[in-house]
Motif scaffolding. Structure first.
Motif: not given
Length: 922
Positions: A287, A294, A404, A417, A420-423
């Motif tokens: 990541v 992300r 990050l 997720v 915010a498109g979090a992993h």
């Protein structure tokens, strides 16, 4: 031996390439080799090879492929490989027991881990990454089709791209621009839209003094992206372009004149004794390497080690963030105070970035705007620990692409997720080996090596939970004179309670840490959590949870979701599991907060759910079953059992739930319930060849029947115990139980029970080679079934008579009697009995030289046994089918049938597998 998956699937032994067979066989090999040393369930193998639409004979074909792969391993020995590995059948599936280093895909992964280790010299990292890239022969599983193979290809293509980027960065760090300029252009041809590759090439050209070429590269990639995606280059590539135009070093940050930049370093100290979590560290590295990175949301149950992982990784990755590291404990589940508000957290970050107090705005939005402005153009790592929910976190996320944010929480931050498109990174329990390593790091490897058994018991009794292990390790470290065996004994005496996991430090007290999550629950979720203590375990479905709650399934699902989000329950494949220590905590709470009548009602509901559901499922498997004297107890209010729609659904229900009912047998249920559970499990366990489980269940039923003073129930347990011991070839024990069953049935005047027992005694005598005595018992069984008017039983008894005529060499009479048996069984609707009789007809027809009739009879028997998922009898009839094919001169079909039979025997760990496999290999 060398298994190659990076490219076409290949198998090499002592440098010689072996024939890996058809694409399907290669797919089976690949499906096992991607997980060396780990069991791969049959269903998973079928799904990987055939996808969503497997053929009806998929399992048989799979066993054939597995047999051929075993042959390849034996061939490797012939070619000079002394240790080519093994392909074994285990309880959880098939295992390719091979050193992962012999699989190129896993060598690639290990080398990339070495190449990303910040503690290794840069030259060593670059060499490891180059060695990993040299293993690449082409797209992984190149010749294989299907969704699974495509997914593997996509994952490892991305891994390769990430590795190329890491290698190029390492080379540039070492000043080796020529190597990057030479190697990257061909890779860009393969990955034309990979902006990180273009950025590295531009950076290398700039460092080599070739700025004009770097500008040409930028113009070319901008055109390519516009044509392919209708988009401009990303922020990182644009920033690099502008930096080169200004004559700056790539990645350099300009500092305003006359003003120093504060570089915060707020990370807590790295955790002592960190061990394992290799895959998660690699995932975090990937990541970080992505552009733009992300946010990462790490979630998991209390005490699982979320903060430990995040802090350890942050220390490893700190060098990639020259702008500094920010940290805040958001206290989302803290027992000592309220959660930190976003405004408070941002204010702390502004202080760390040396913003004068008079410049700090009053409102949250203004503070967030200033915070994000200060991060622009910088590479900063932000660790947001112990978050309660996504709303607490969103204002703290940076806007700069070079920064990050890593978030830890006991709750699943699905909102983060989504918006915010979090992993997402869900942290589970560490494997037993990693848990043992954690203990060794804390107390010393020599101490663990000196008492390996005690160390393993400590790991097991701590449920592999890192916090619990840390508490016990601390006790061991401060008292080095105390043997580990003594500590293991204390945990054993605690019988799964939490008393041994207390610590004066509240943060290290397992009970206290669990309580912080429990207090956040809604009343309905808190009540269900306590009621989970009444479930036999080890896992449950939503309908069983509904029985615990005394509510409809639809009303319970949102409550289960809440417990899952809080990681007080874990969900996988539609089932819910409760960690052993959380179960102990739930038991403590239930004992304190819930009156005993309520707890007893919960137990009655869940046991009634299992009994009534199992009775319904068993009726689909055994429509002609002989009912016991009394059925299950009346359904308590609030309990809704399941009603499987057909045989497949009934088998699936038992497959998911039989182990729960076995746990209930062991868990102190009343005697009547114990006997009923054993009765309703008997057929399913028999079909699946689970003889040892059968013996456990039926032994408990026999003890319960004795305490109840009911000889008829004792007779049933004796009869089926005899059958189970007979299958295991423990003939004296089988004889004893069958003799006792016959005596009890005779005293009770139970004619049908006596008839069944005579039939089972006939099979026992057959195993002992006493066919004439066996025939007399079969004849007695038919006489008794006829007297009782039991048509299905008479049909099965006639089949037994026909079989023993065949054993005595009177094959024509055997055919005549068995055909009469089939007519009776067909009229009675006894499909299982028909399967047995078709097998008998196959045997007699083959001895009469009627090979086609024999083959057709055995194939019919196999198909019928498959309806019941009766693996033992399916295997036995499939082996006989192979004999019939061989007698008919069809050697290839015979070998396929024998290999399938061996695979089926392997599934149930039956010793017959070796003999059948030997026939296939001759």
């Amino acid at each position: 031996m060398d298994v190659r998956l990076l490219g076409e699937v290949q198998l090499l032994a002592a440098g010689r390439q072996l024939d890996t067979g058809t694409p399907r066989q290669q797919a089976v090999l690949a499906a096992l080799a991607v997980e060396p040393g780990r069991p791969v369930p049959i269903a998973t193998l079928v799904d990987r090879v055939w996808g969503d639409d497997p053929p009806a004979e998929a399992r048989n074909v799979l066993y054939s492929h597995i047999s051929r792969i075993r042959g390849l391993l034996r061939t490797a020995v012939v070619f000079g490989d002394d240790d080519p590995g093994r392909l074994d059948r285990r309880h959880a599936g098939y295992v390719l027991d091979i050193d992962p280093e012999r699989v190129d895909l896993h060598r690639f992964g290990r080398l990339t881990d070495l190449g990303r280790d910040p503690d290794r010299p840069a030259a060593d990292r670059a060499a490891a990454l180059a060695q990993a890239l040299s293993l690449w022969r082409g797209a992984p599983l190149a010749a294989l089709t299907g969704d699974w193979a495509a997914g593997v290809r996509q994952t490892w293509q991305q891994r390769r791209l990430d590795t190329v980027v890491a290698w190029a960065r390492a080379e540039l760090w070492l000043g080796r621009t020529d190597a990057v300029i030479e190697a990257v252009p061909p890779l860009i041809a393969e990955y034309p839209l990979a902006e990180p590759l273009e950025a590295l090439l531009m950076e290398a050209l700039h460092l080599a003094g070739r700025d004009a070429e770097a500008m040409d590269r930028y113009a070319a990639v901008r055109t390519r992206l516009a044509e392919a995606l209708g988009a401009d280059p990303g922020p990182a590539l644009r920033a690099l372009h502008e930096a080169i135009l200004r004559g700056e070093a790539p990645g350099g940050a300009r500092t305003p004149p006359g003003r120093a930049v504060t570089v915060p370093a707020q990370l807590p100290p790295d955790v002592y004794g960190f061990a394992g979590r290799t895959a998660q560290l690699r995932e975090l590295d990937a990541v970080r390497a992505a552009t733009p990175a992300r946010p990462v949301a790490i979630d998991g149950m209390a005490g699982i080690g979320k903060t430990t992982l995040a802090v350890h990784w942050a220390h490893r990755a700190a060098r990639h963030f020259p702008g500094g590291q920010l940290y805040v404990n958001l206290r989302g589940f803290d027992a000592t105070g309220d959660p930190v508000t976003p405004a408070e957290a941002v204010r702390g970050f502004l202080d760390a970035l040396d913003v004068p107090p008079e410049r700090v705005p009053a409102g949250l939005a203004a503070r967030v705007g200033l915070f994000r402005s200060l991060l622009a153009g910088r590479r900063v790592l932000i660790l947001l620990d112990n978050a309660r929910d996504a709303e607490q976190v969103r204002p703290l996320l940076p806007g700069a692409p070079g920064c990050l944010a890593v978030v830890t929480s006991r709750n699943r931050l699905a909102g983060l997720v989504t918006t915010a498109g979090a992993h997402p990174l869900a942290l589970g329990l560490p494997p037993a080996g990693e848990a043992r390593d954690l203990l060794a790091y804390r107390i010393g490897g020599r101490r663990v090596a000196a008492e390996p058994g005690a160390a393993d018991e400590i790991v097991t009794r701590c449920g592999r939970l890192p916090l619990a292990l840390a508490v016990v390790a601390t006790r061991a470290a401060v008292a080095p004179e105390v043997p580990l065996a003594a500590l293991a004994g204390e945990l054993r005496e605690a019988q799964g309670g939490l008393a041994e996991f207390t610590d004066p430090d509240l943060e290290s007290n397992v009970r206290a840490v669990f309580s912080w999550s429990y207090r956040q629950l809604s009343p309905a979720a808190a009540q269900l959590f306590r009621r989970l203590a009444g479930h036999p375990g080890p896992d449950l479905g939503a309908p069983a949870a509904a029985a615990l709650a005394g509510a409809p399934v639809a009303a319970v699902r949102p409550v289960l979701d809440e417990l899952t989000r809080a990681h007080l329950l874990e969900r996988a494949a539609g089932r819910y599991t409760l960690h052993d220590l959380l179960r102990a905590y739930a038991t403590e709470l239930a004992g304190t907060l819930d009156p005993e009548p309520d707890r007893a009602a919960t137990r009655r509901r869940v046991l009634a759910y299992y009994l009534h559901s199992a009775y319904a499922a068993d009726l689909l498997l055994n429509p002609l079953r002989d009912e016991p004297a009394a059925g299950p107890p009346p359904l308590p209010a609030g309990t809704t059992p399941e009603r499987p729609a057909g045989q497949p659904e009934a088998l699936a229900w038992f497959g998911a739930e039989y182990h729960v009912m076995l746990a209930a047998l062991r868990g102190g249920a009343d005697d009547e319930t114990v006997w009923q559970l054993a009765w309703v499990l008997t057929r399913y366990l028999s079909y699946h060849g689970r003889w040892h489980d059968s013996i456990e269940a039926l032994s408990a039923a026999l003890d319960a029947a004795g305490r109840l003073g009911e000889p008829a129930k004792a007779a049933f347990a004796h009869r089926y115990l005899g059958c189970a011991y007979l299958r295991l070839r423990r003939l004296d024990e089988a004889d004893g139980h069958l003799t006792e069953a016959l005596r009890l049935y005779r005293e009770a005047g139970d004619i049908v029970g006596r008839a069944h027992t005579h039939r089972h005694q006939a099979w026992l005598l057959e195993v002992r080679g006493r066919y004439r005595e066996a025939l007399r018992h079969a004849e007695q069984a038919v006489e008794l079934f006829t007297a009782a008017g039991h048509r299905a039983g008479r049909g099965r008894g006639l089949n037994a008579i026909g079989w023993f005529h065949a054993m005595l060499g009177d094959y024509a009479e055997a055919v005549t009697v068995c055909r009469a048996a089939l007519r009776l069984q067909s009229a009675a609707g006894d499909r299982f009995g028909q399967a047995e009789t078709w097998d008998s007809l196959g045997y007699a027809s083959q001895r009469l030289g009627r090979h086609r009739e024999a083959i057709d009879a055995y194939r019919t028997a196999v198909a019928l046994y498959q309806e019941f998922d009766d693996r033992y009898n399916e295997a036995d009839s499939t082996a006989s089918l192979g004999d019939a094919y061989h007698a008919a001169g069809d050697v290839a079909a015979a070998r396929d049938a024998w290999r399938s039979a061996a695979g089926l025997f392997d599934l149930i760990d039956h010793p017959g597998a070796a003999a059948v496999r030997a026939r296939a290999d001759t």
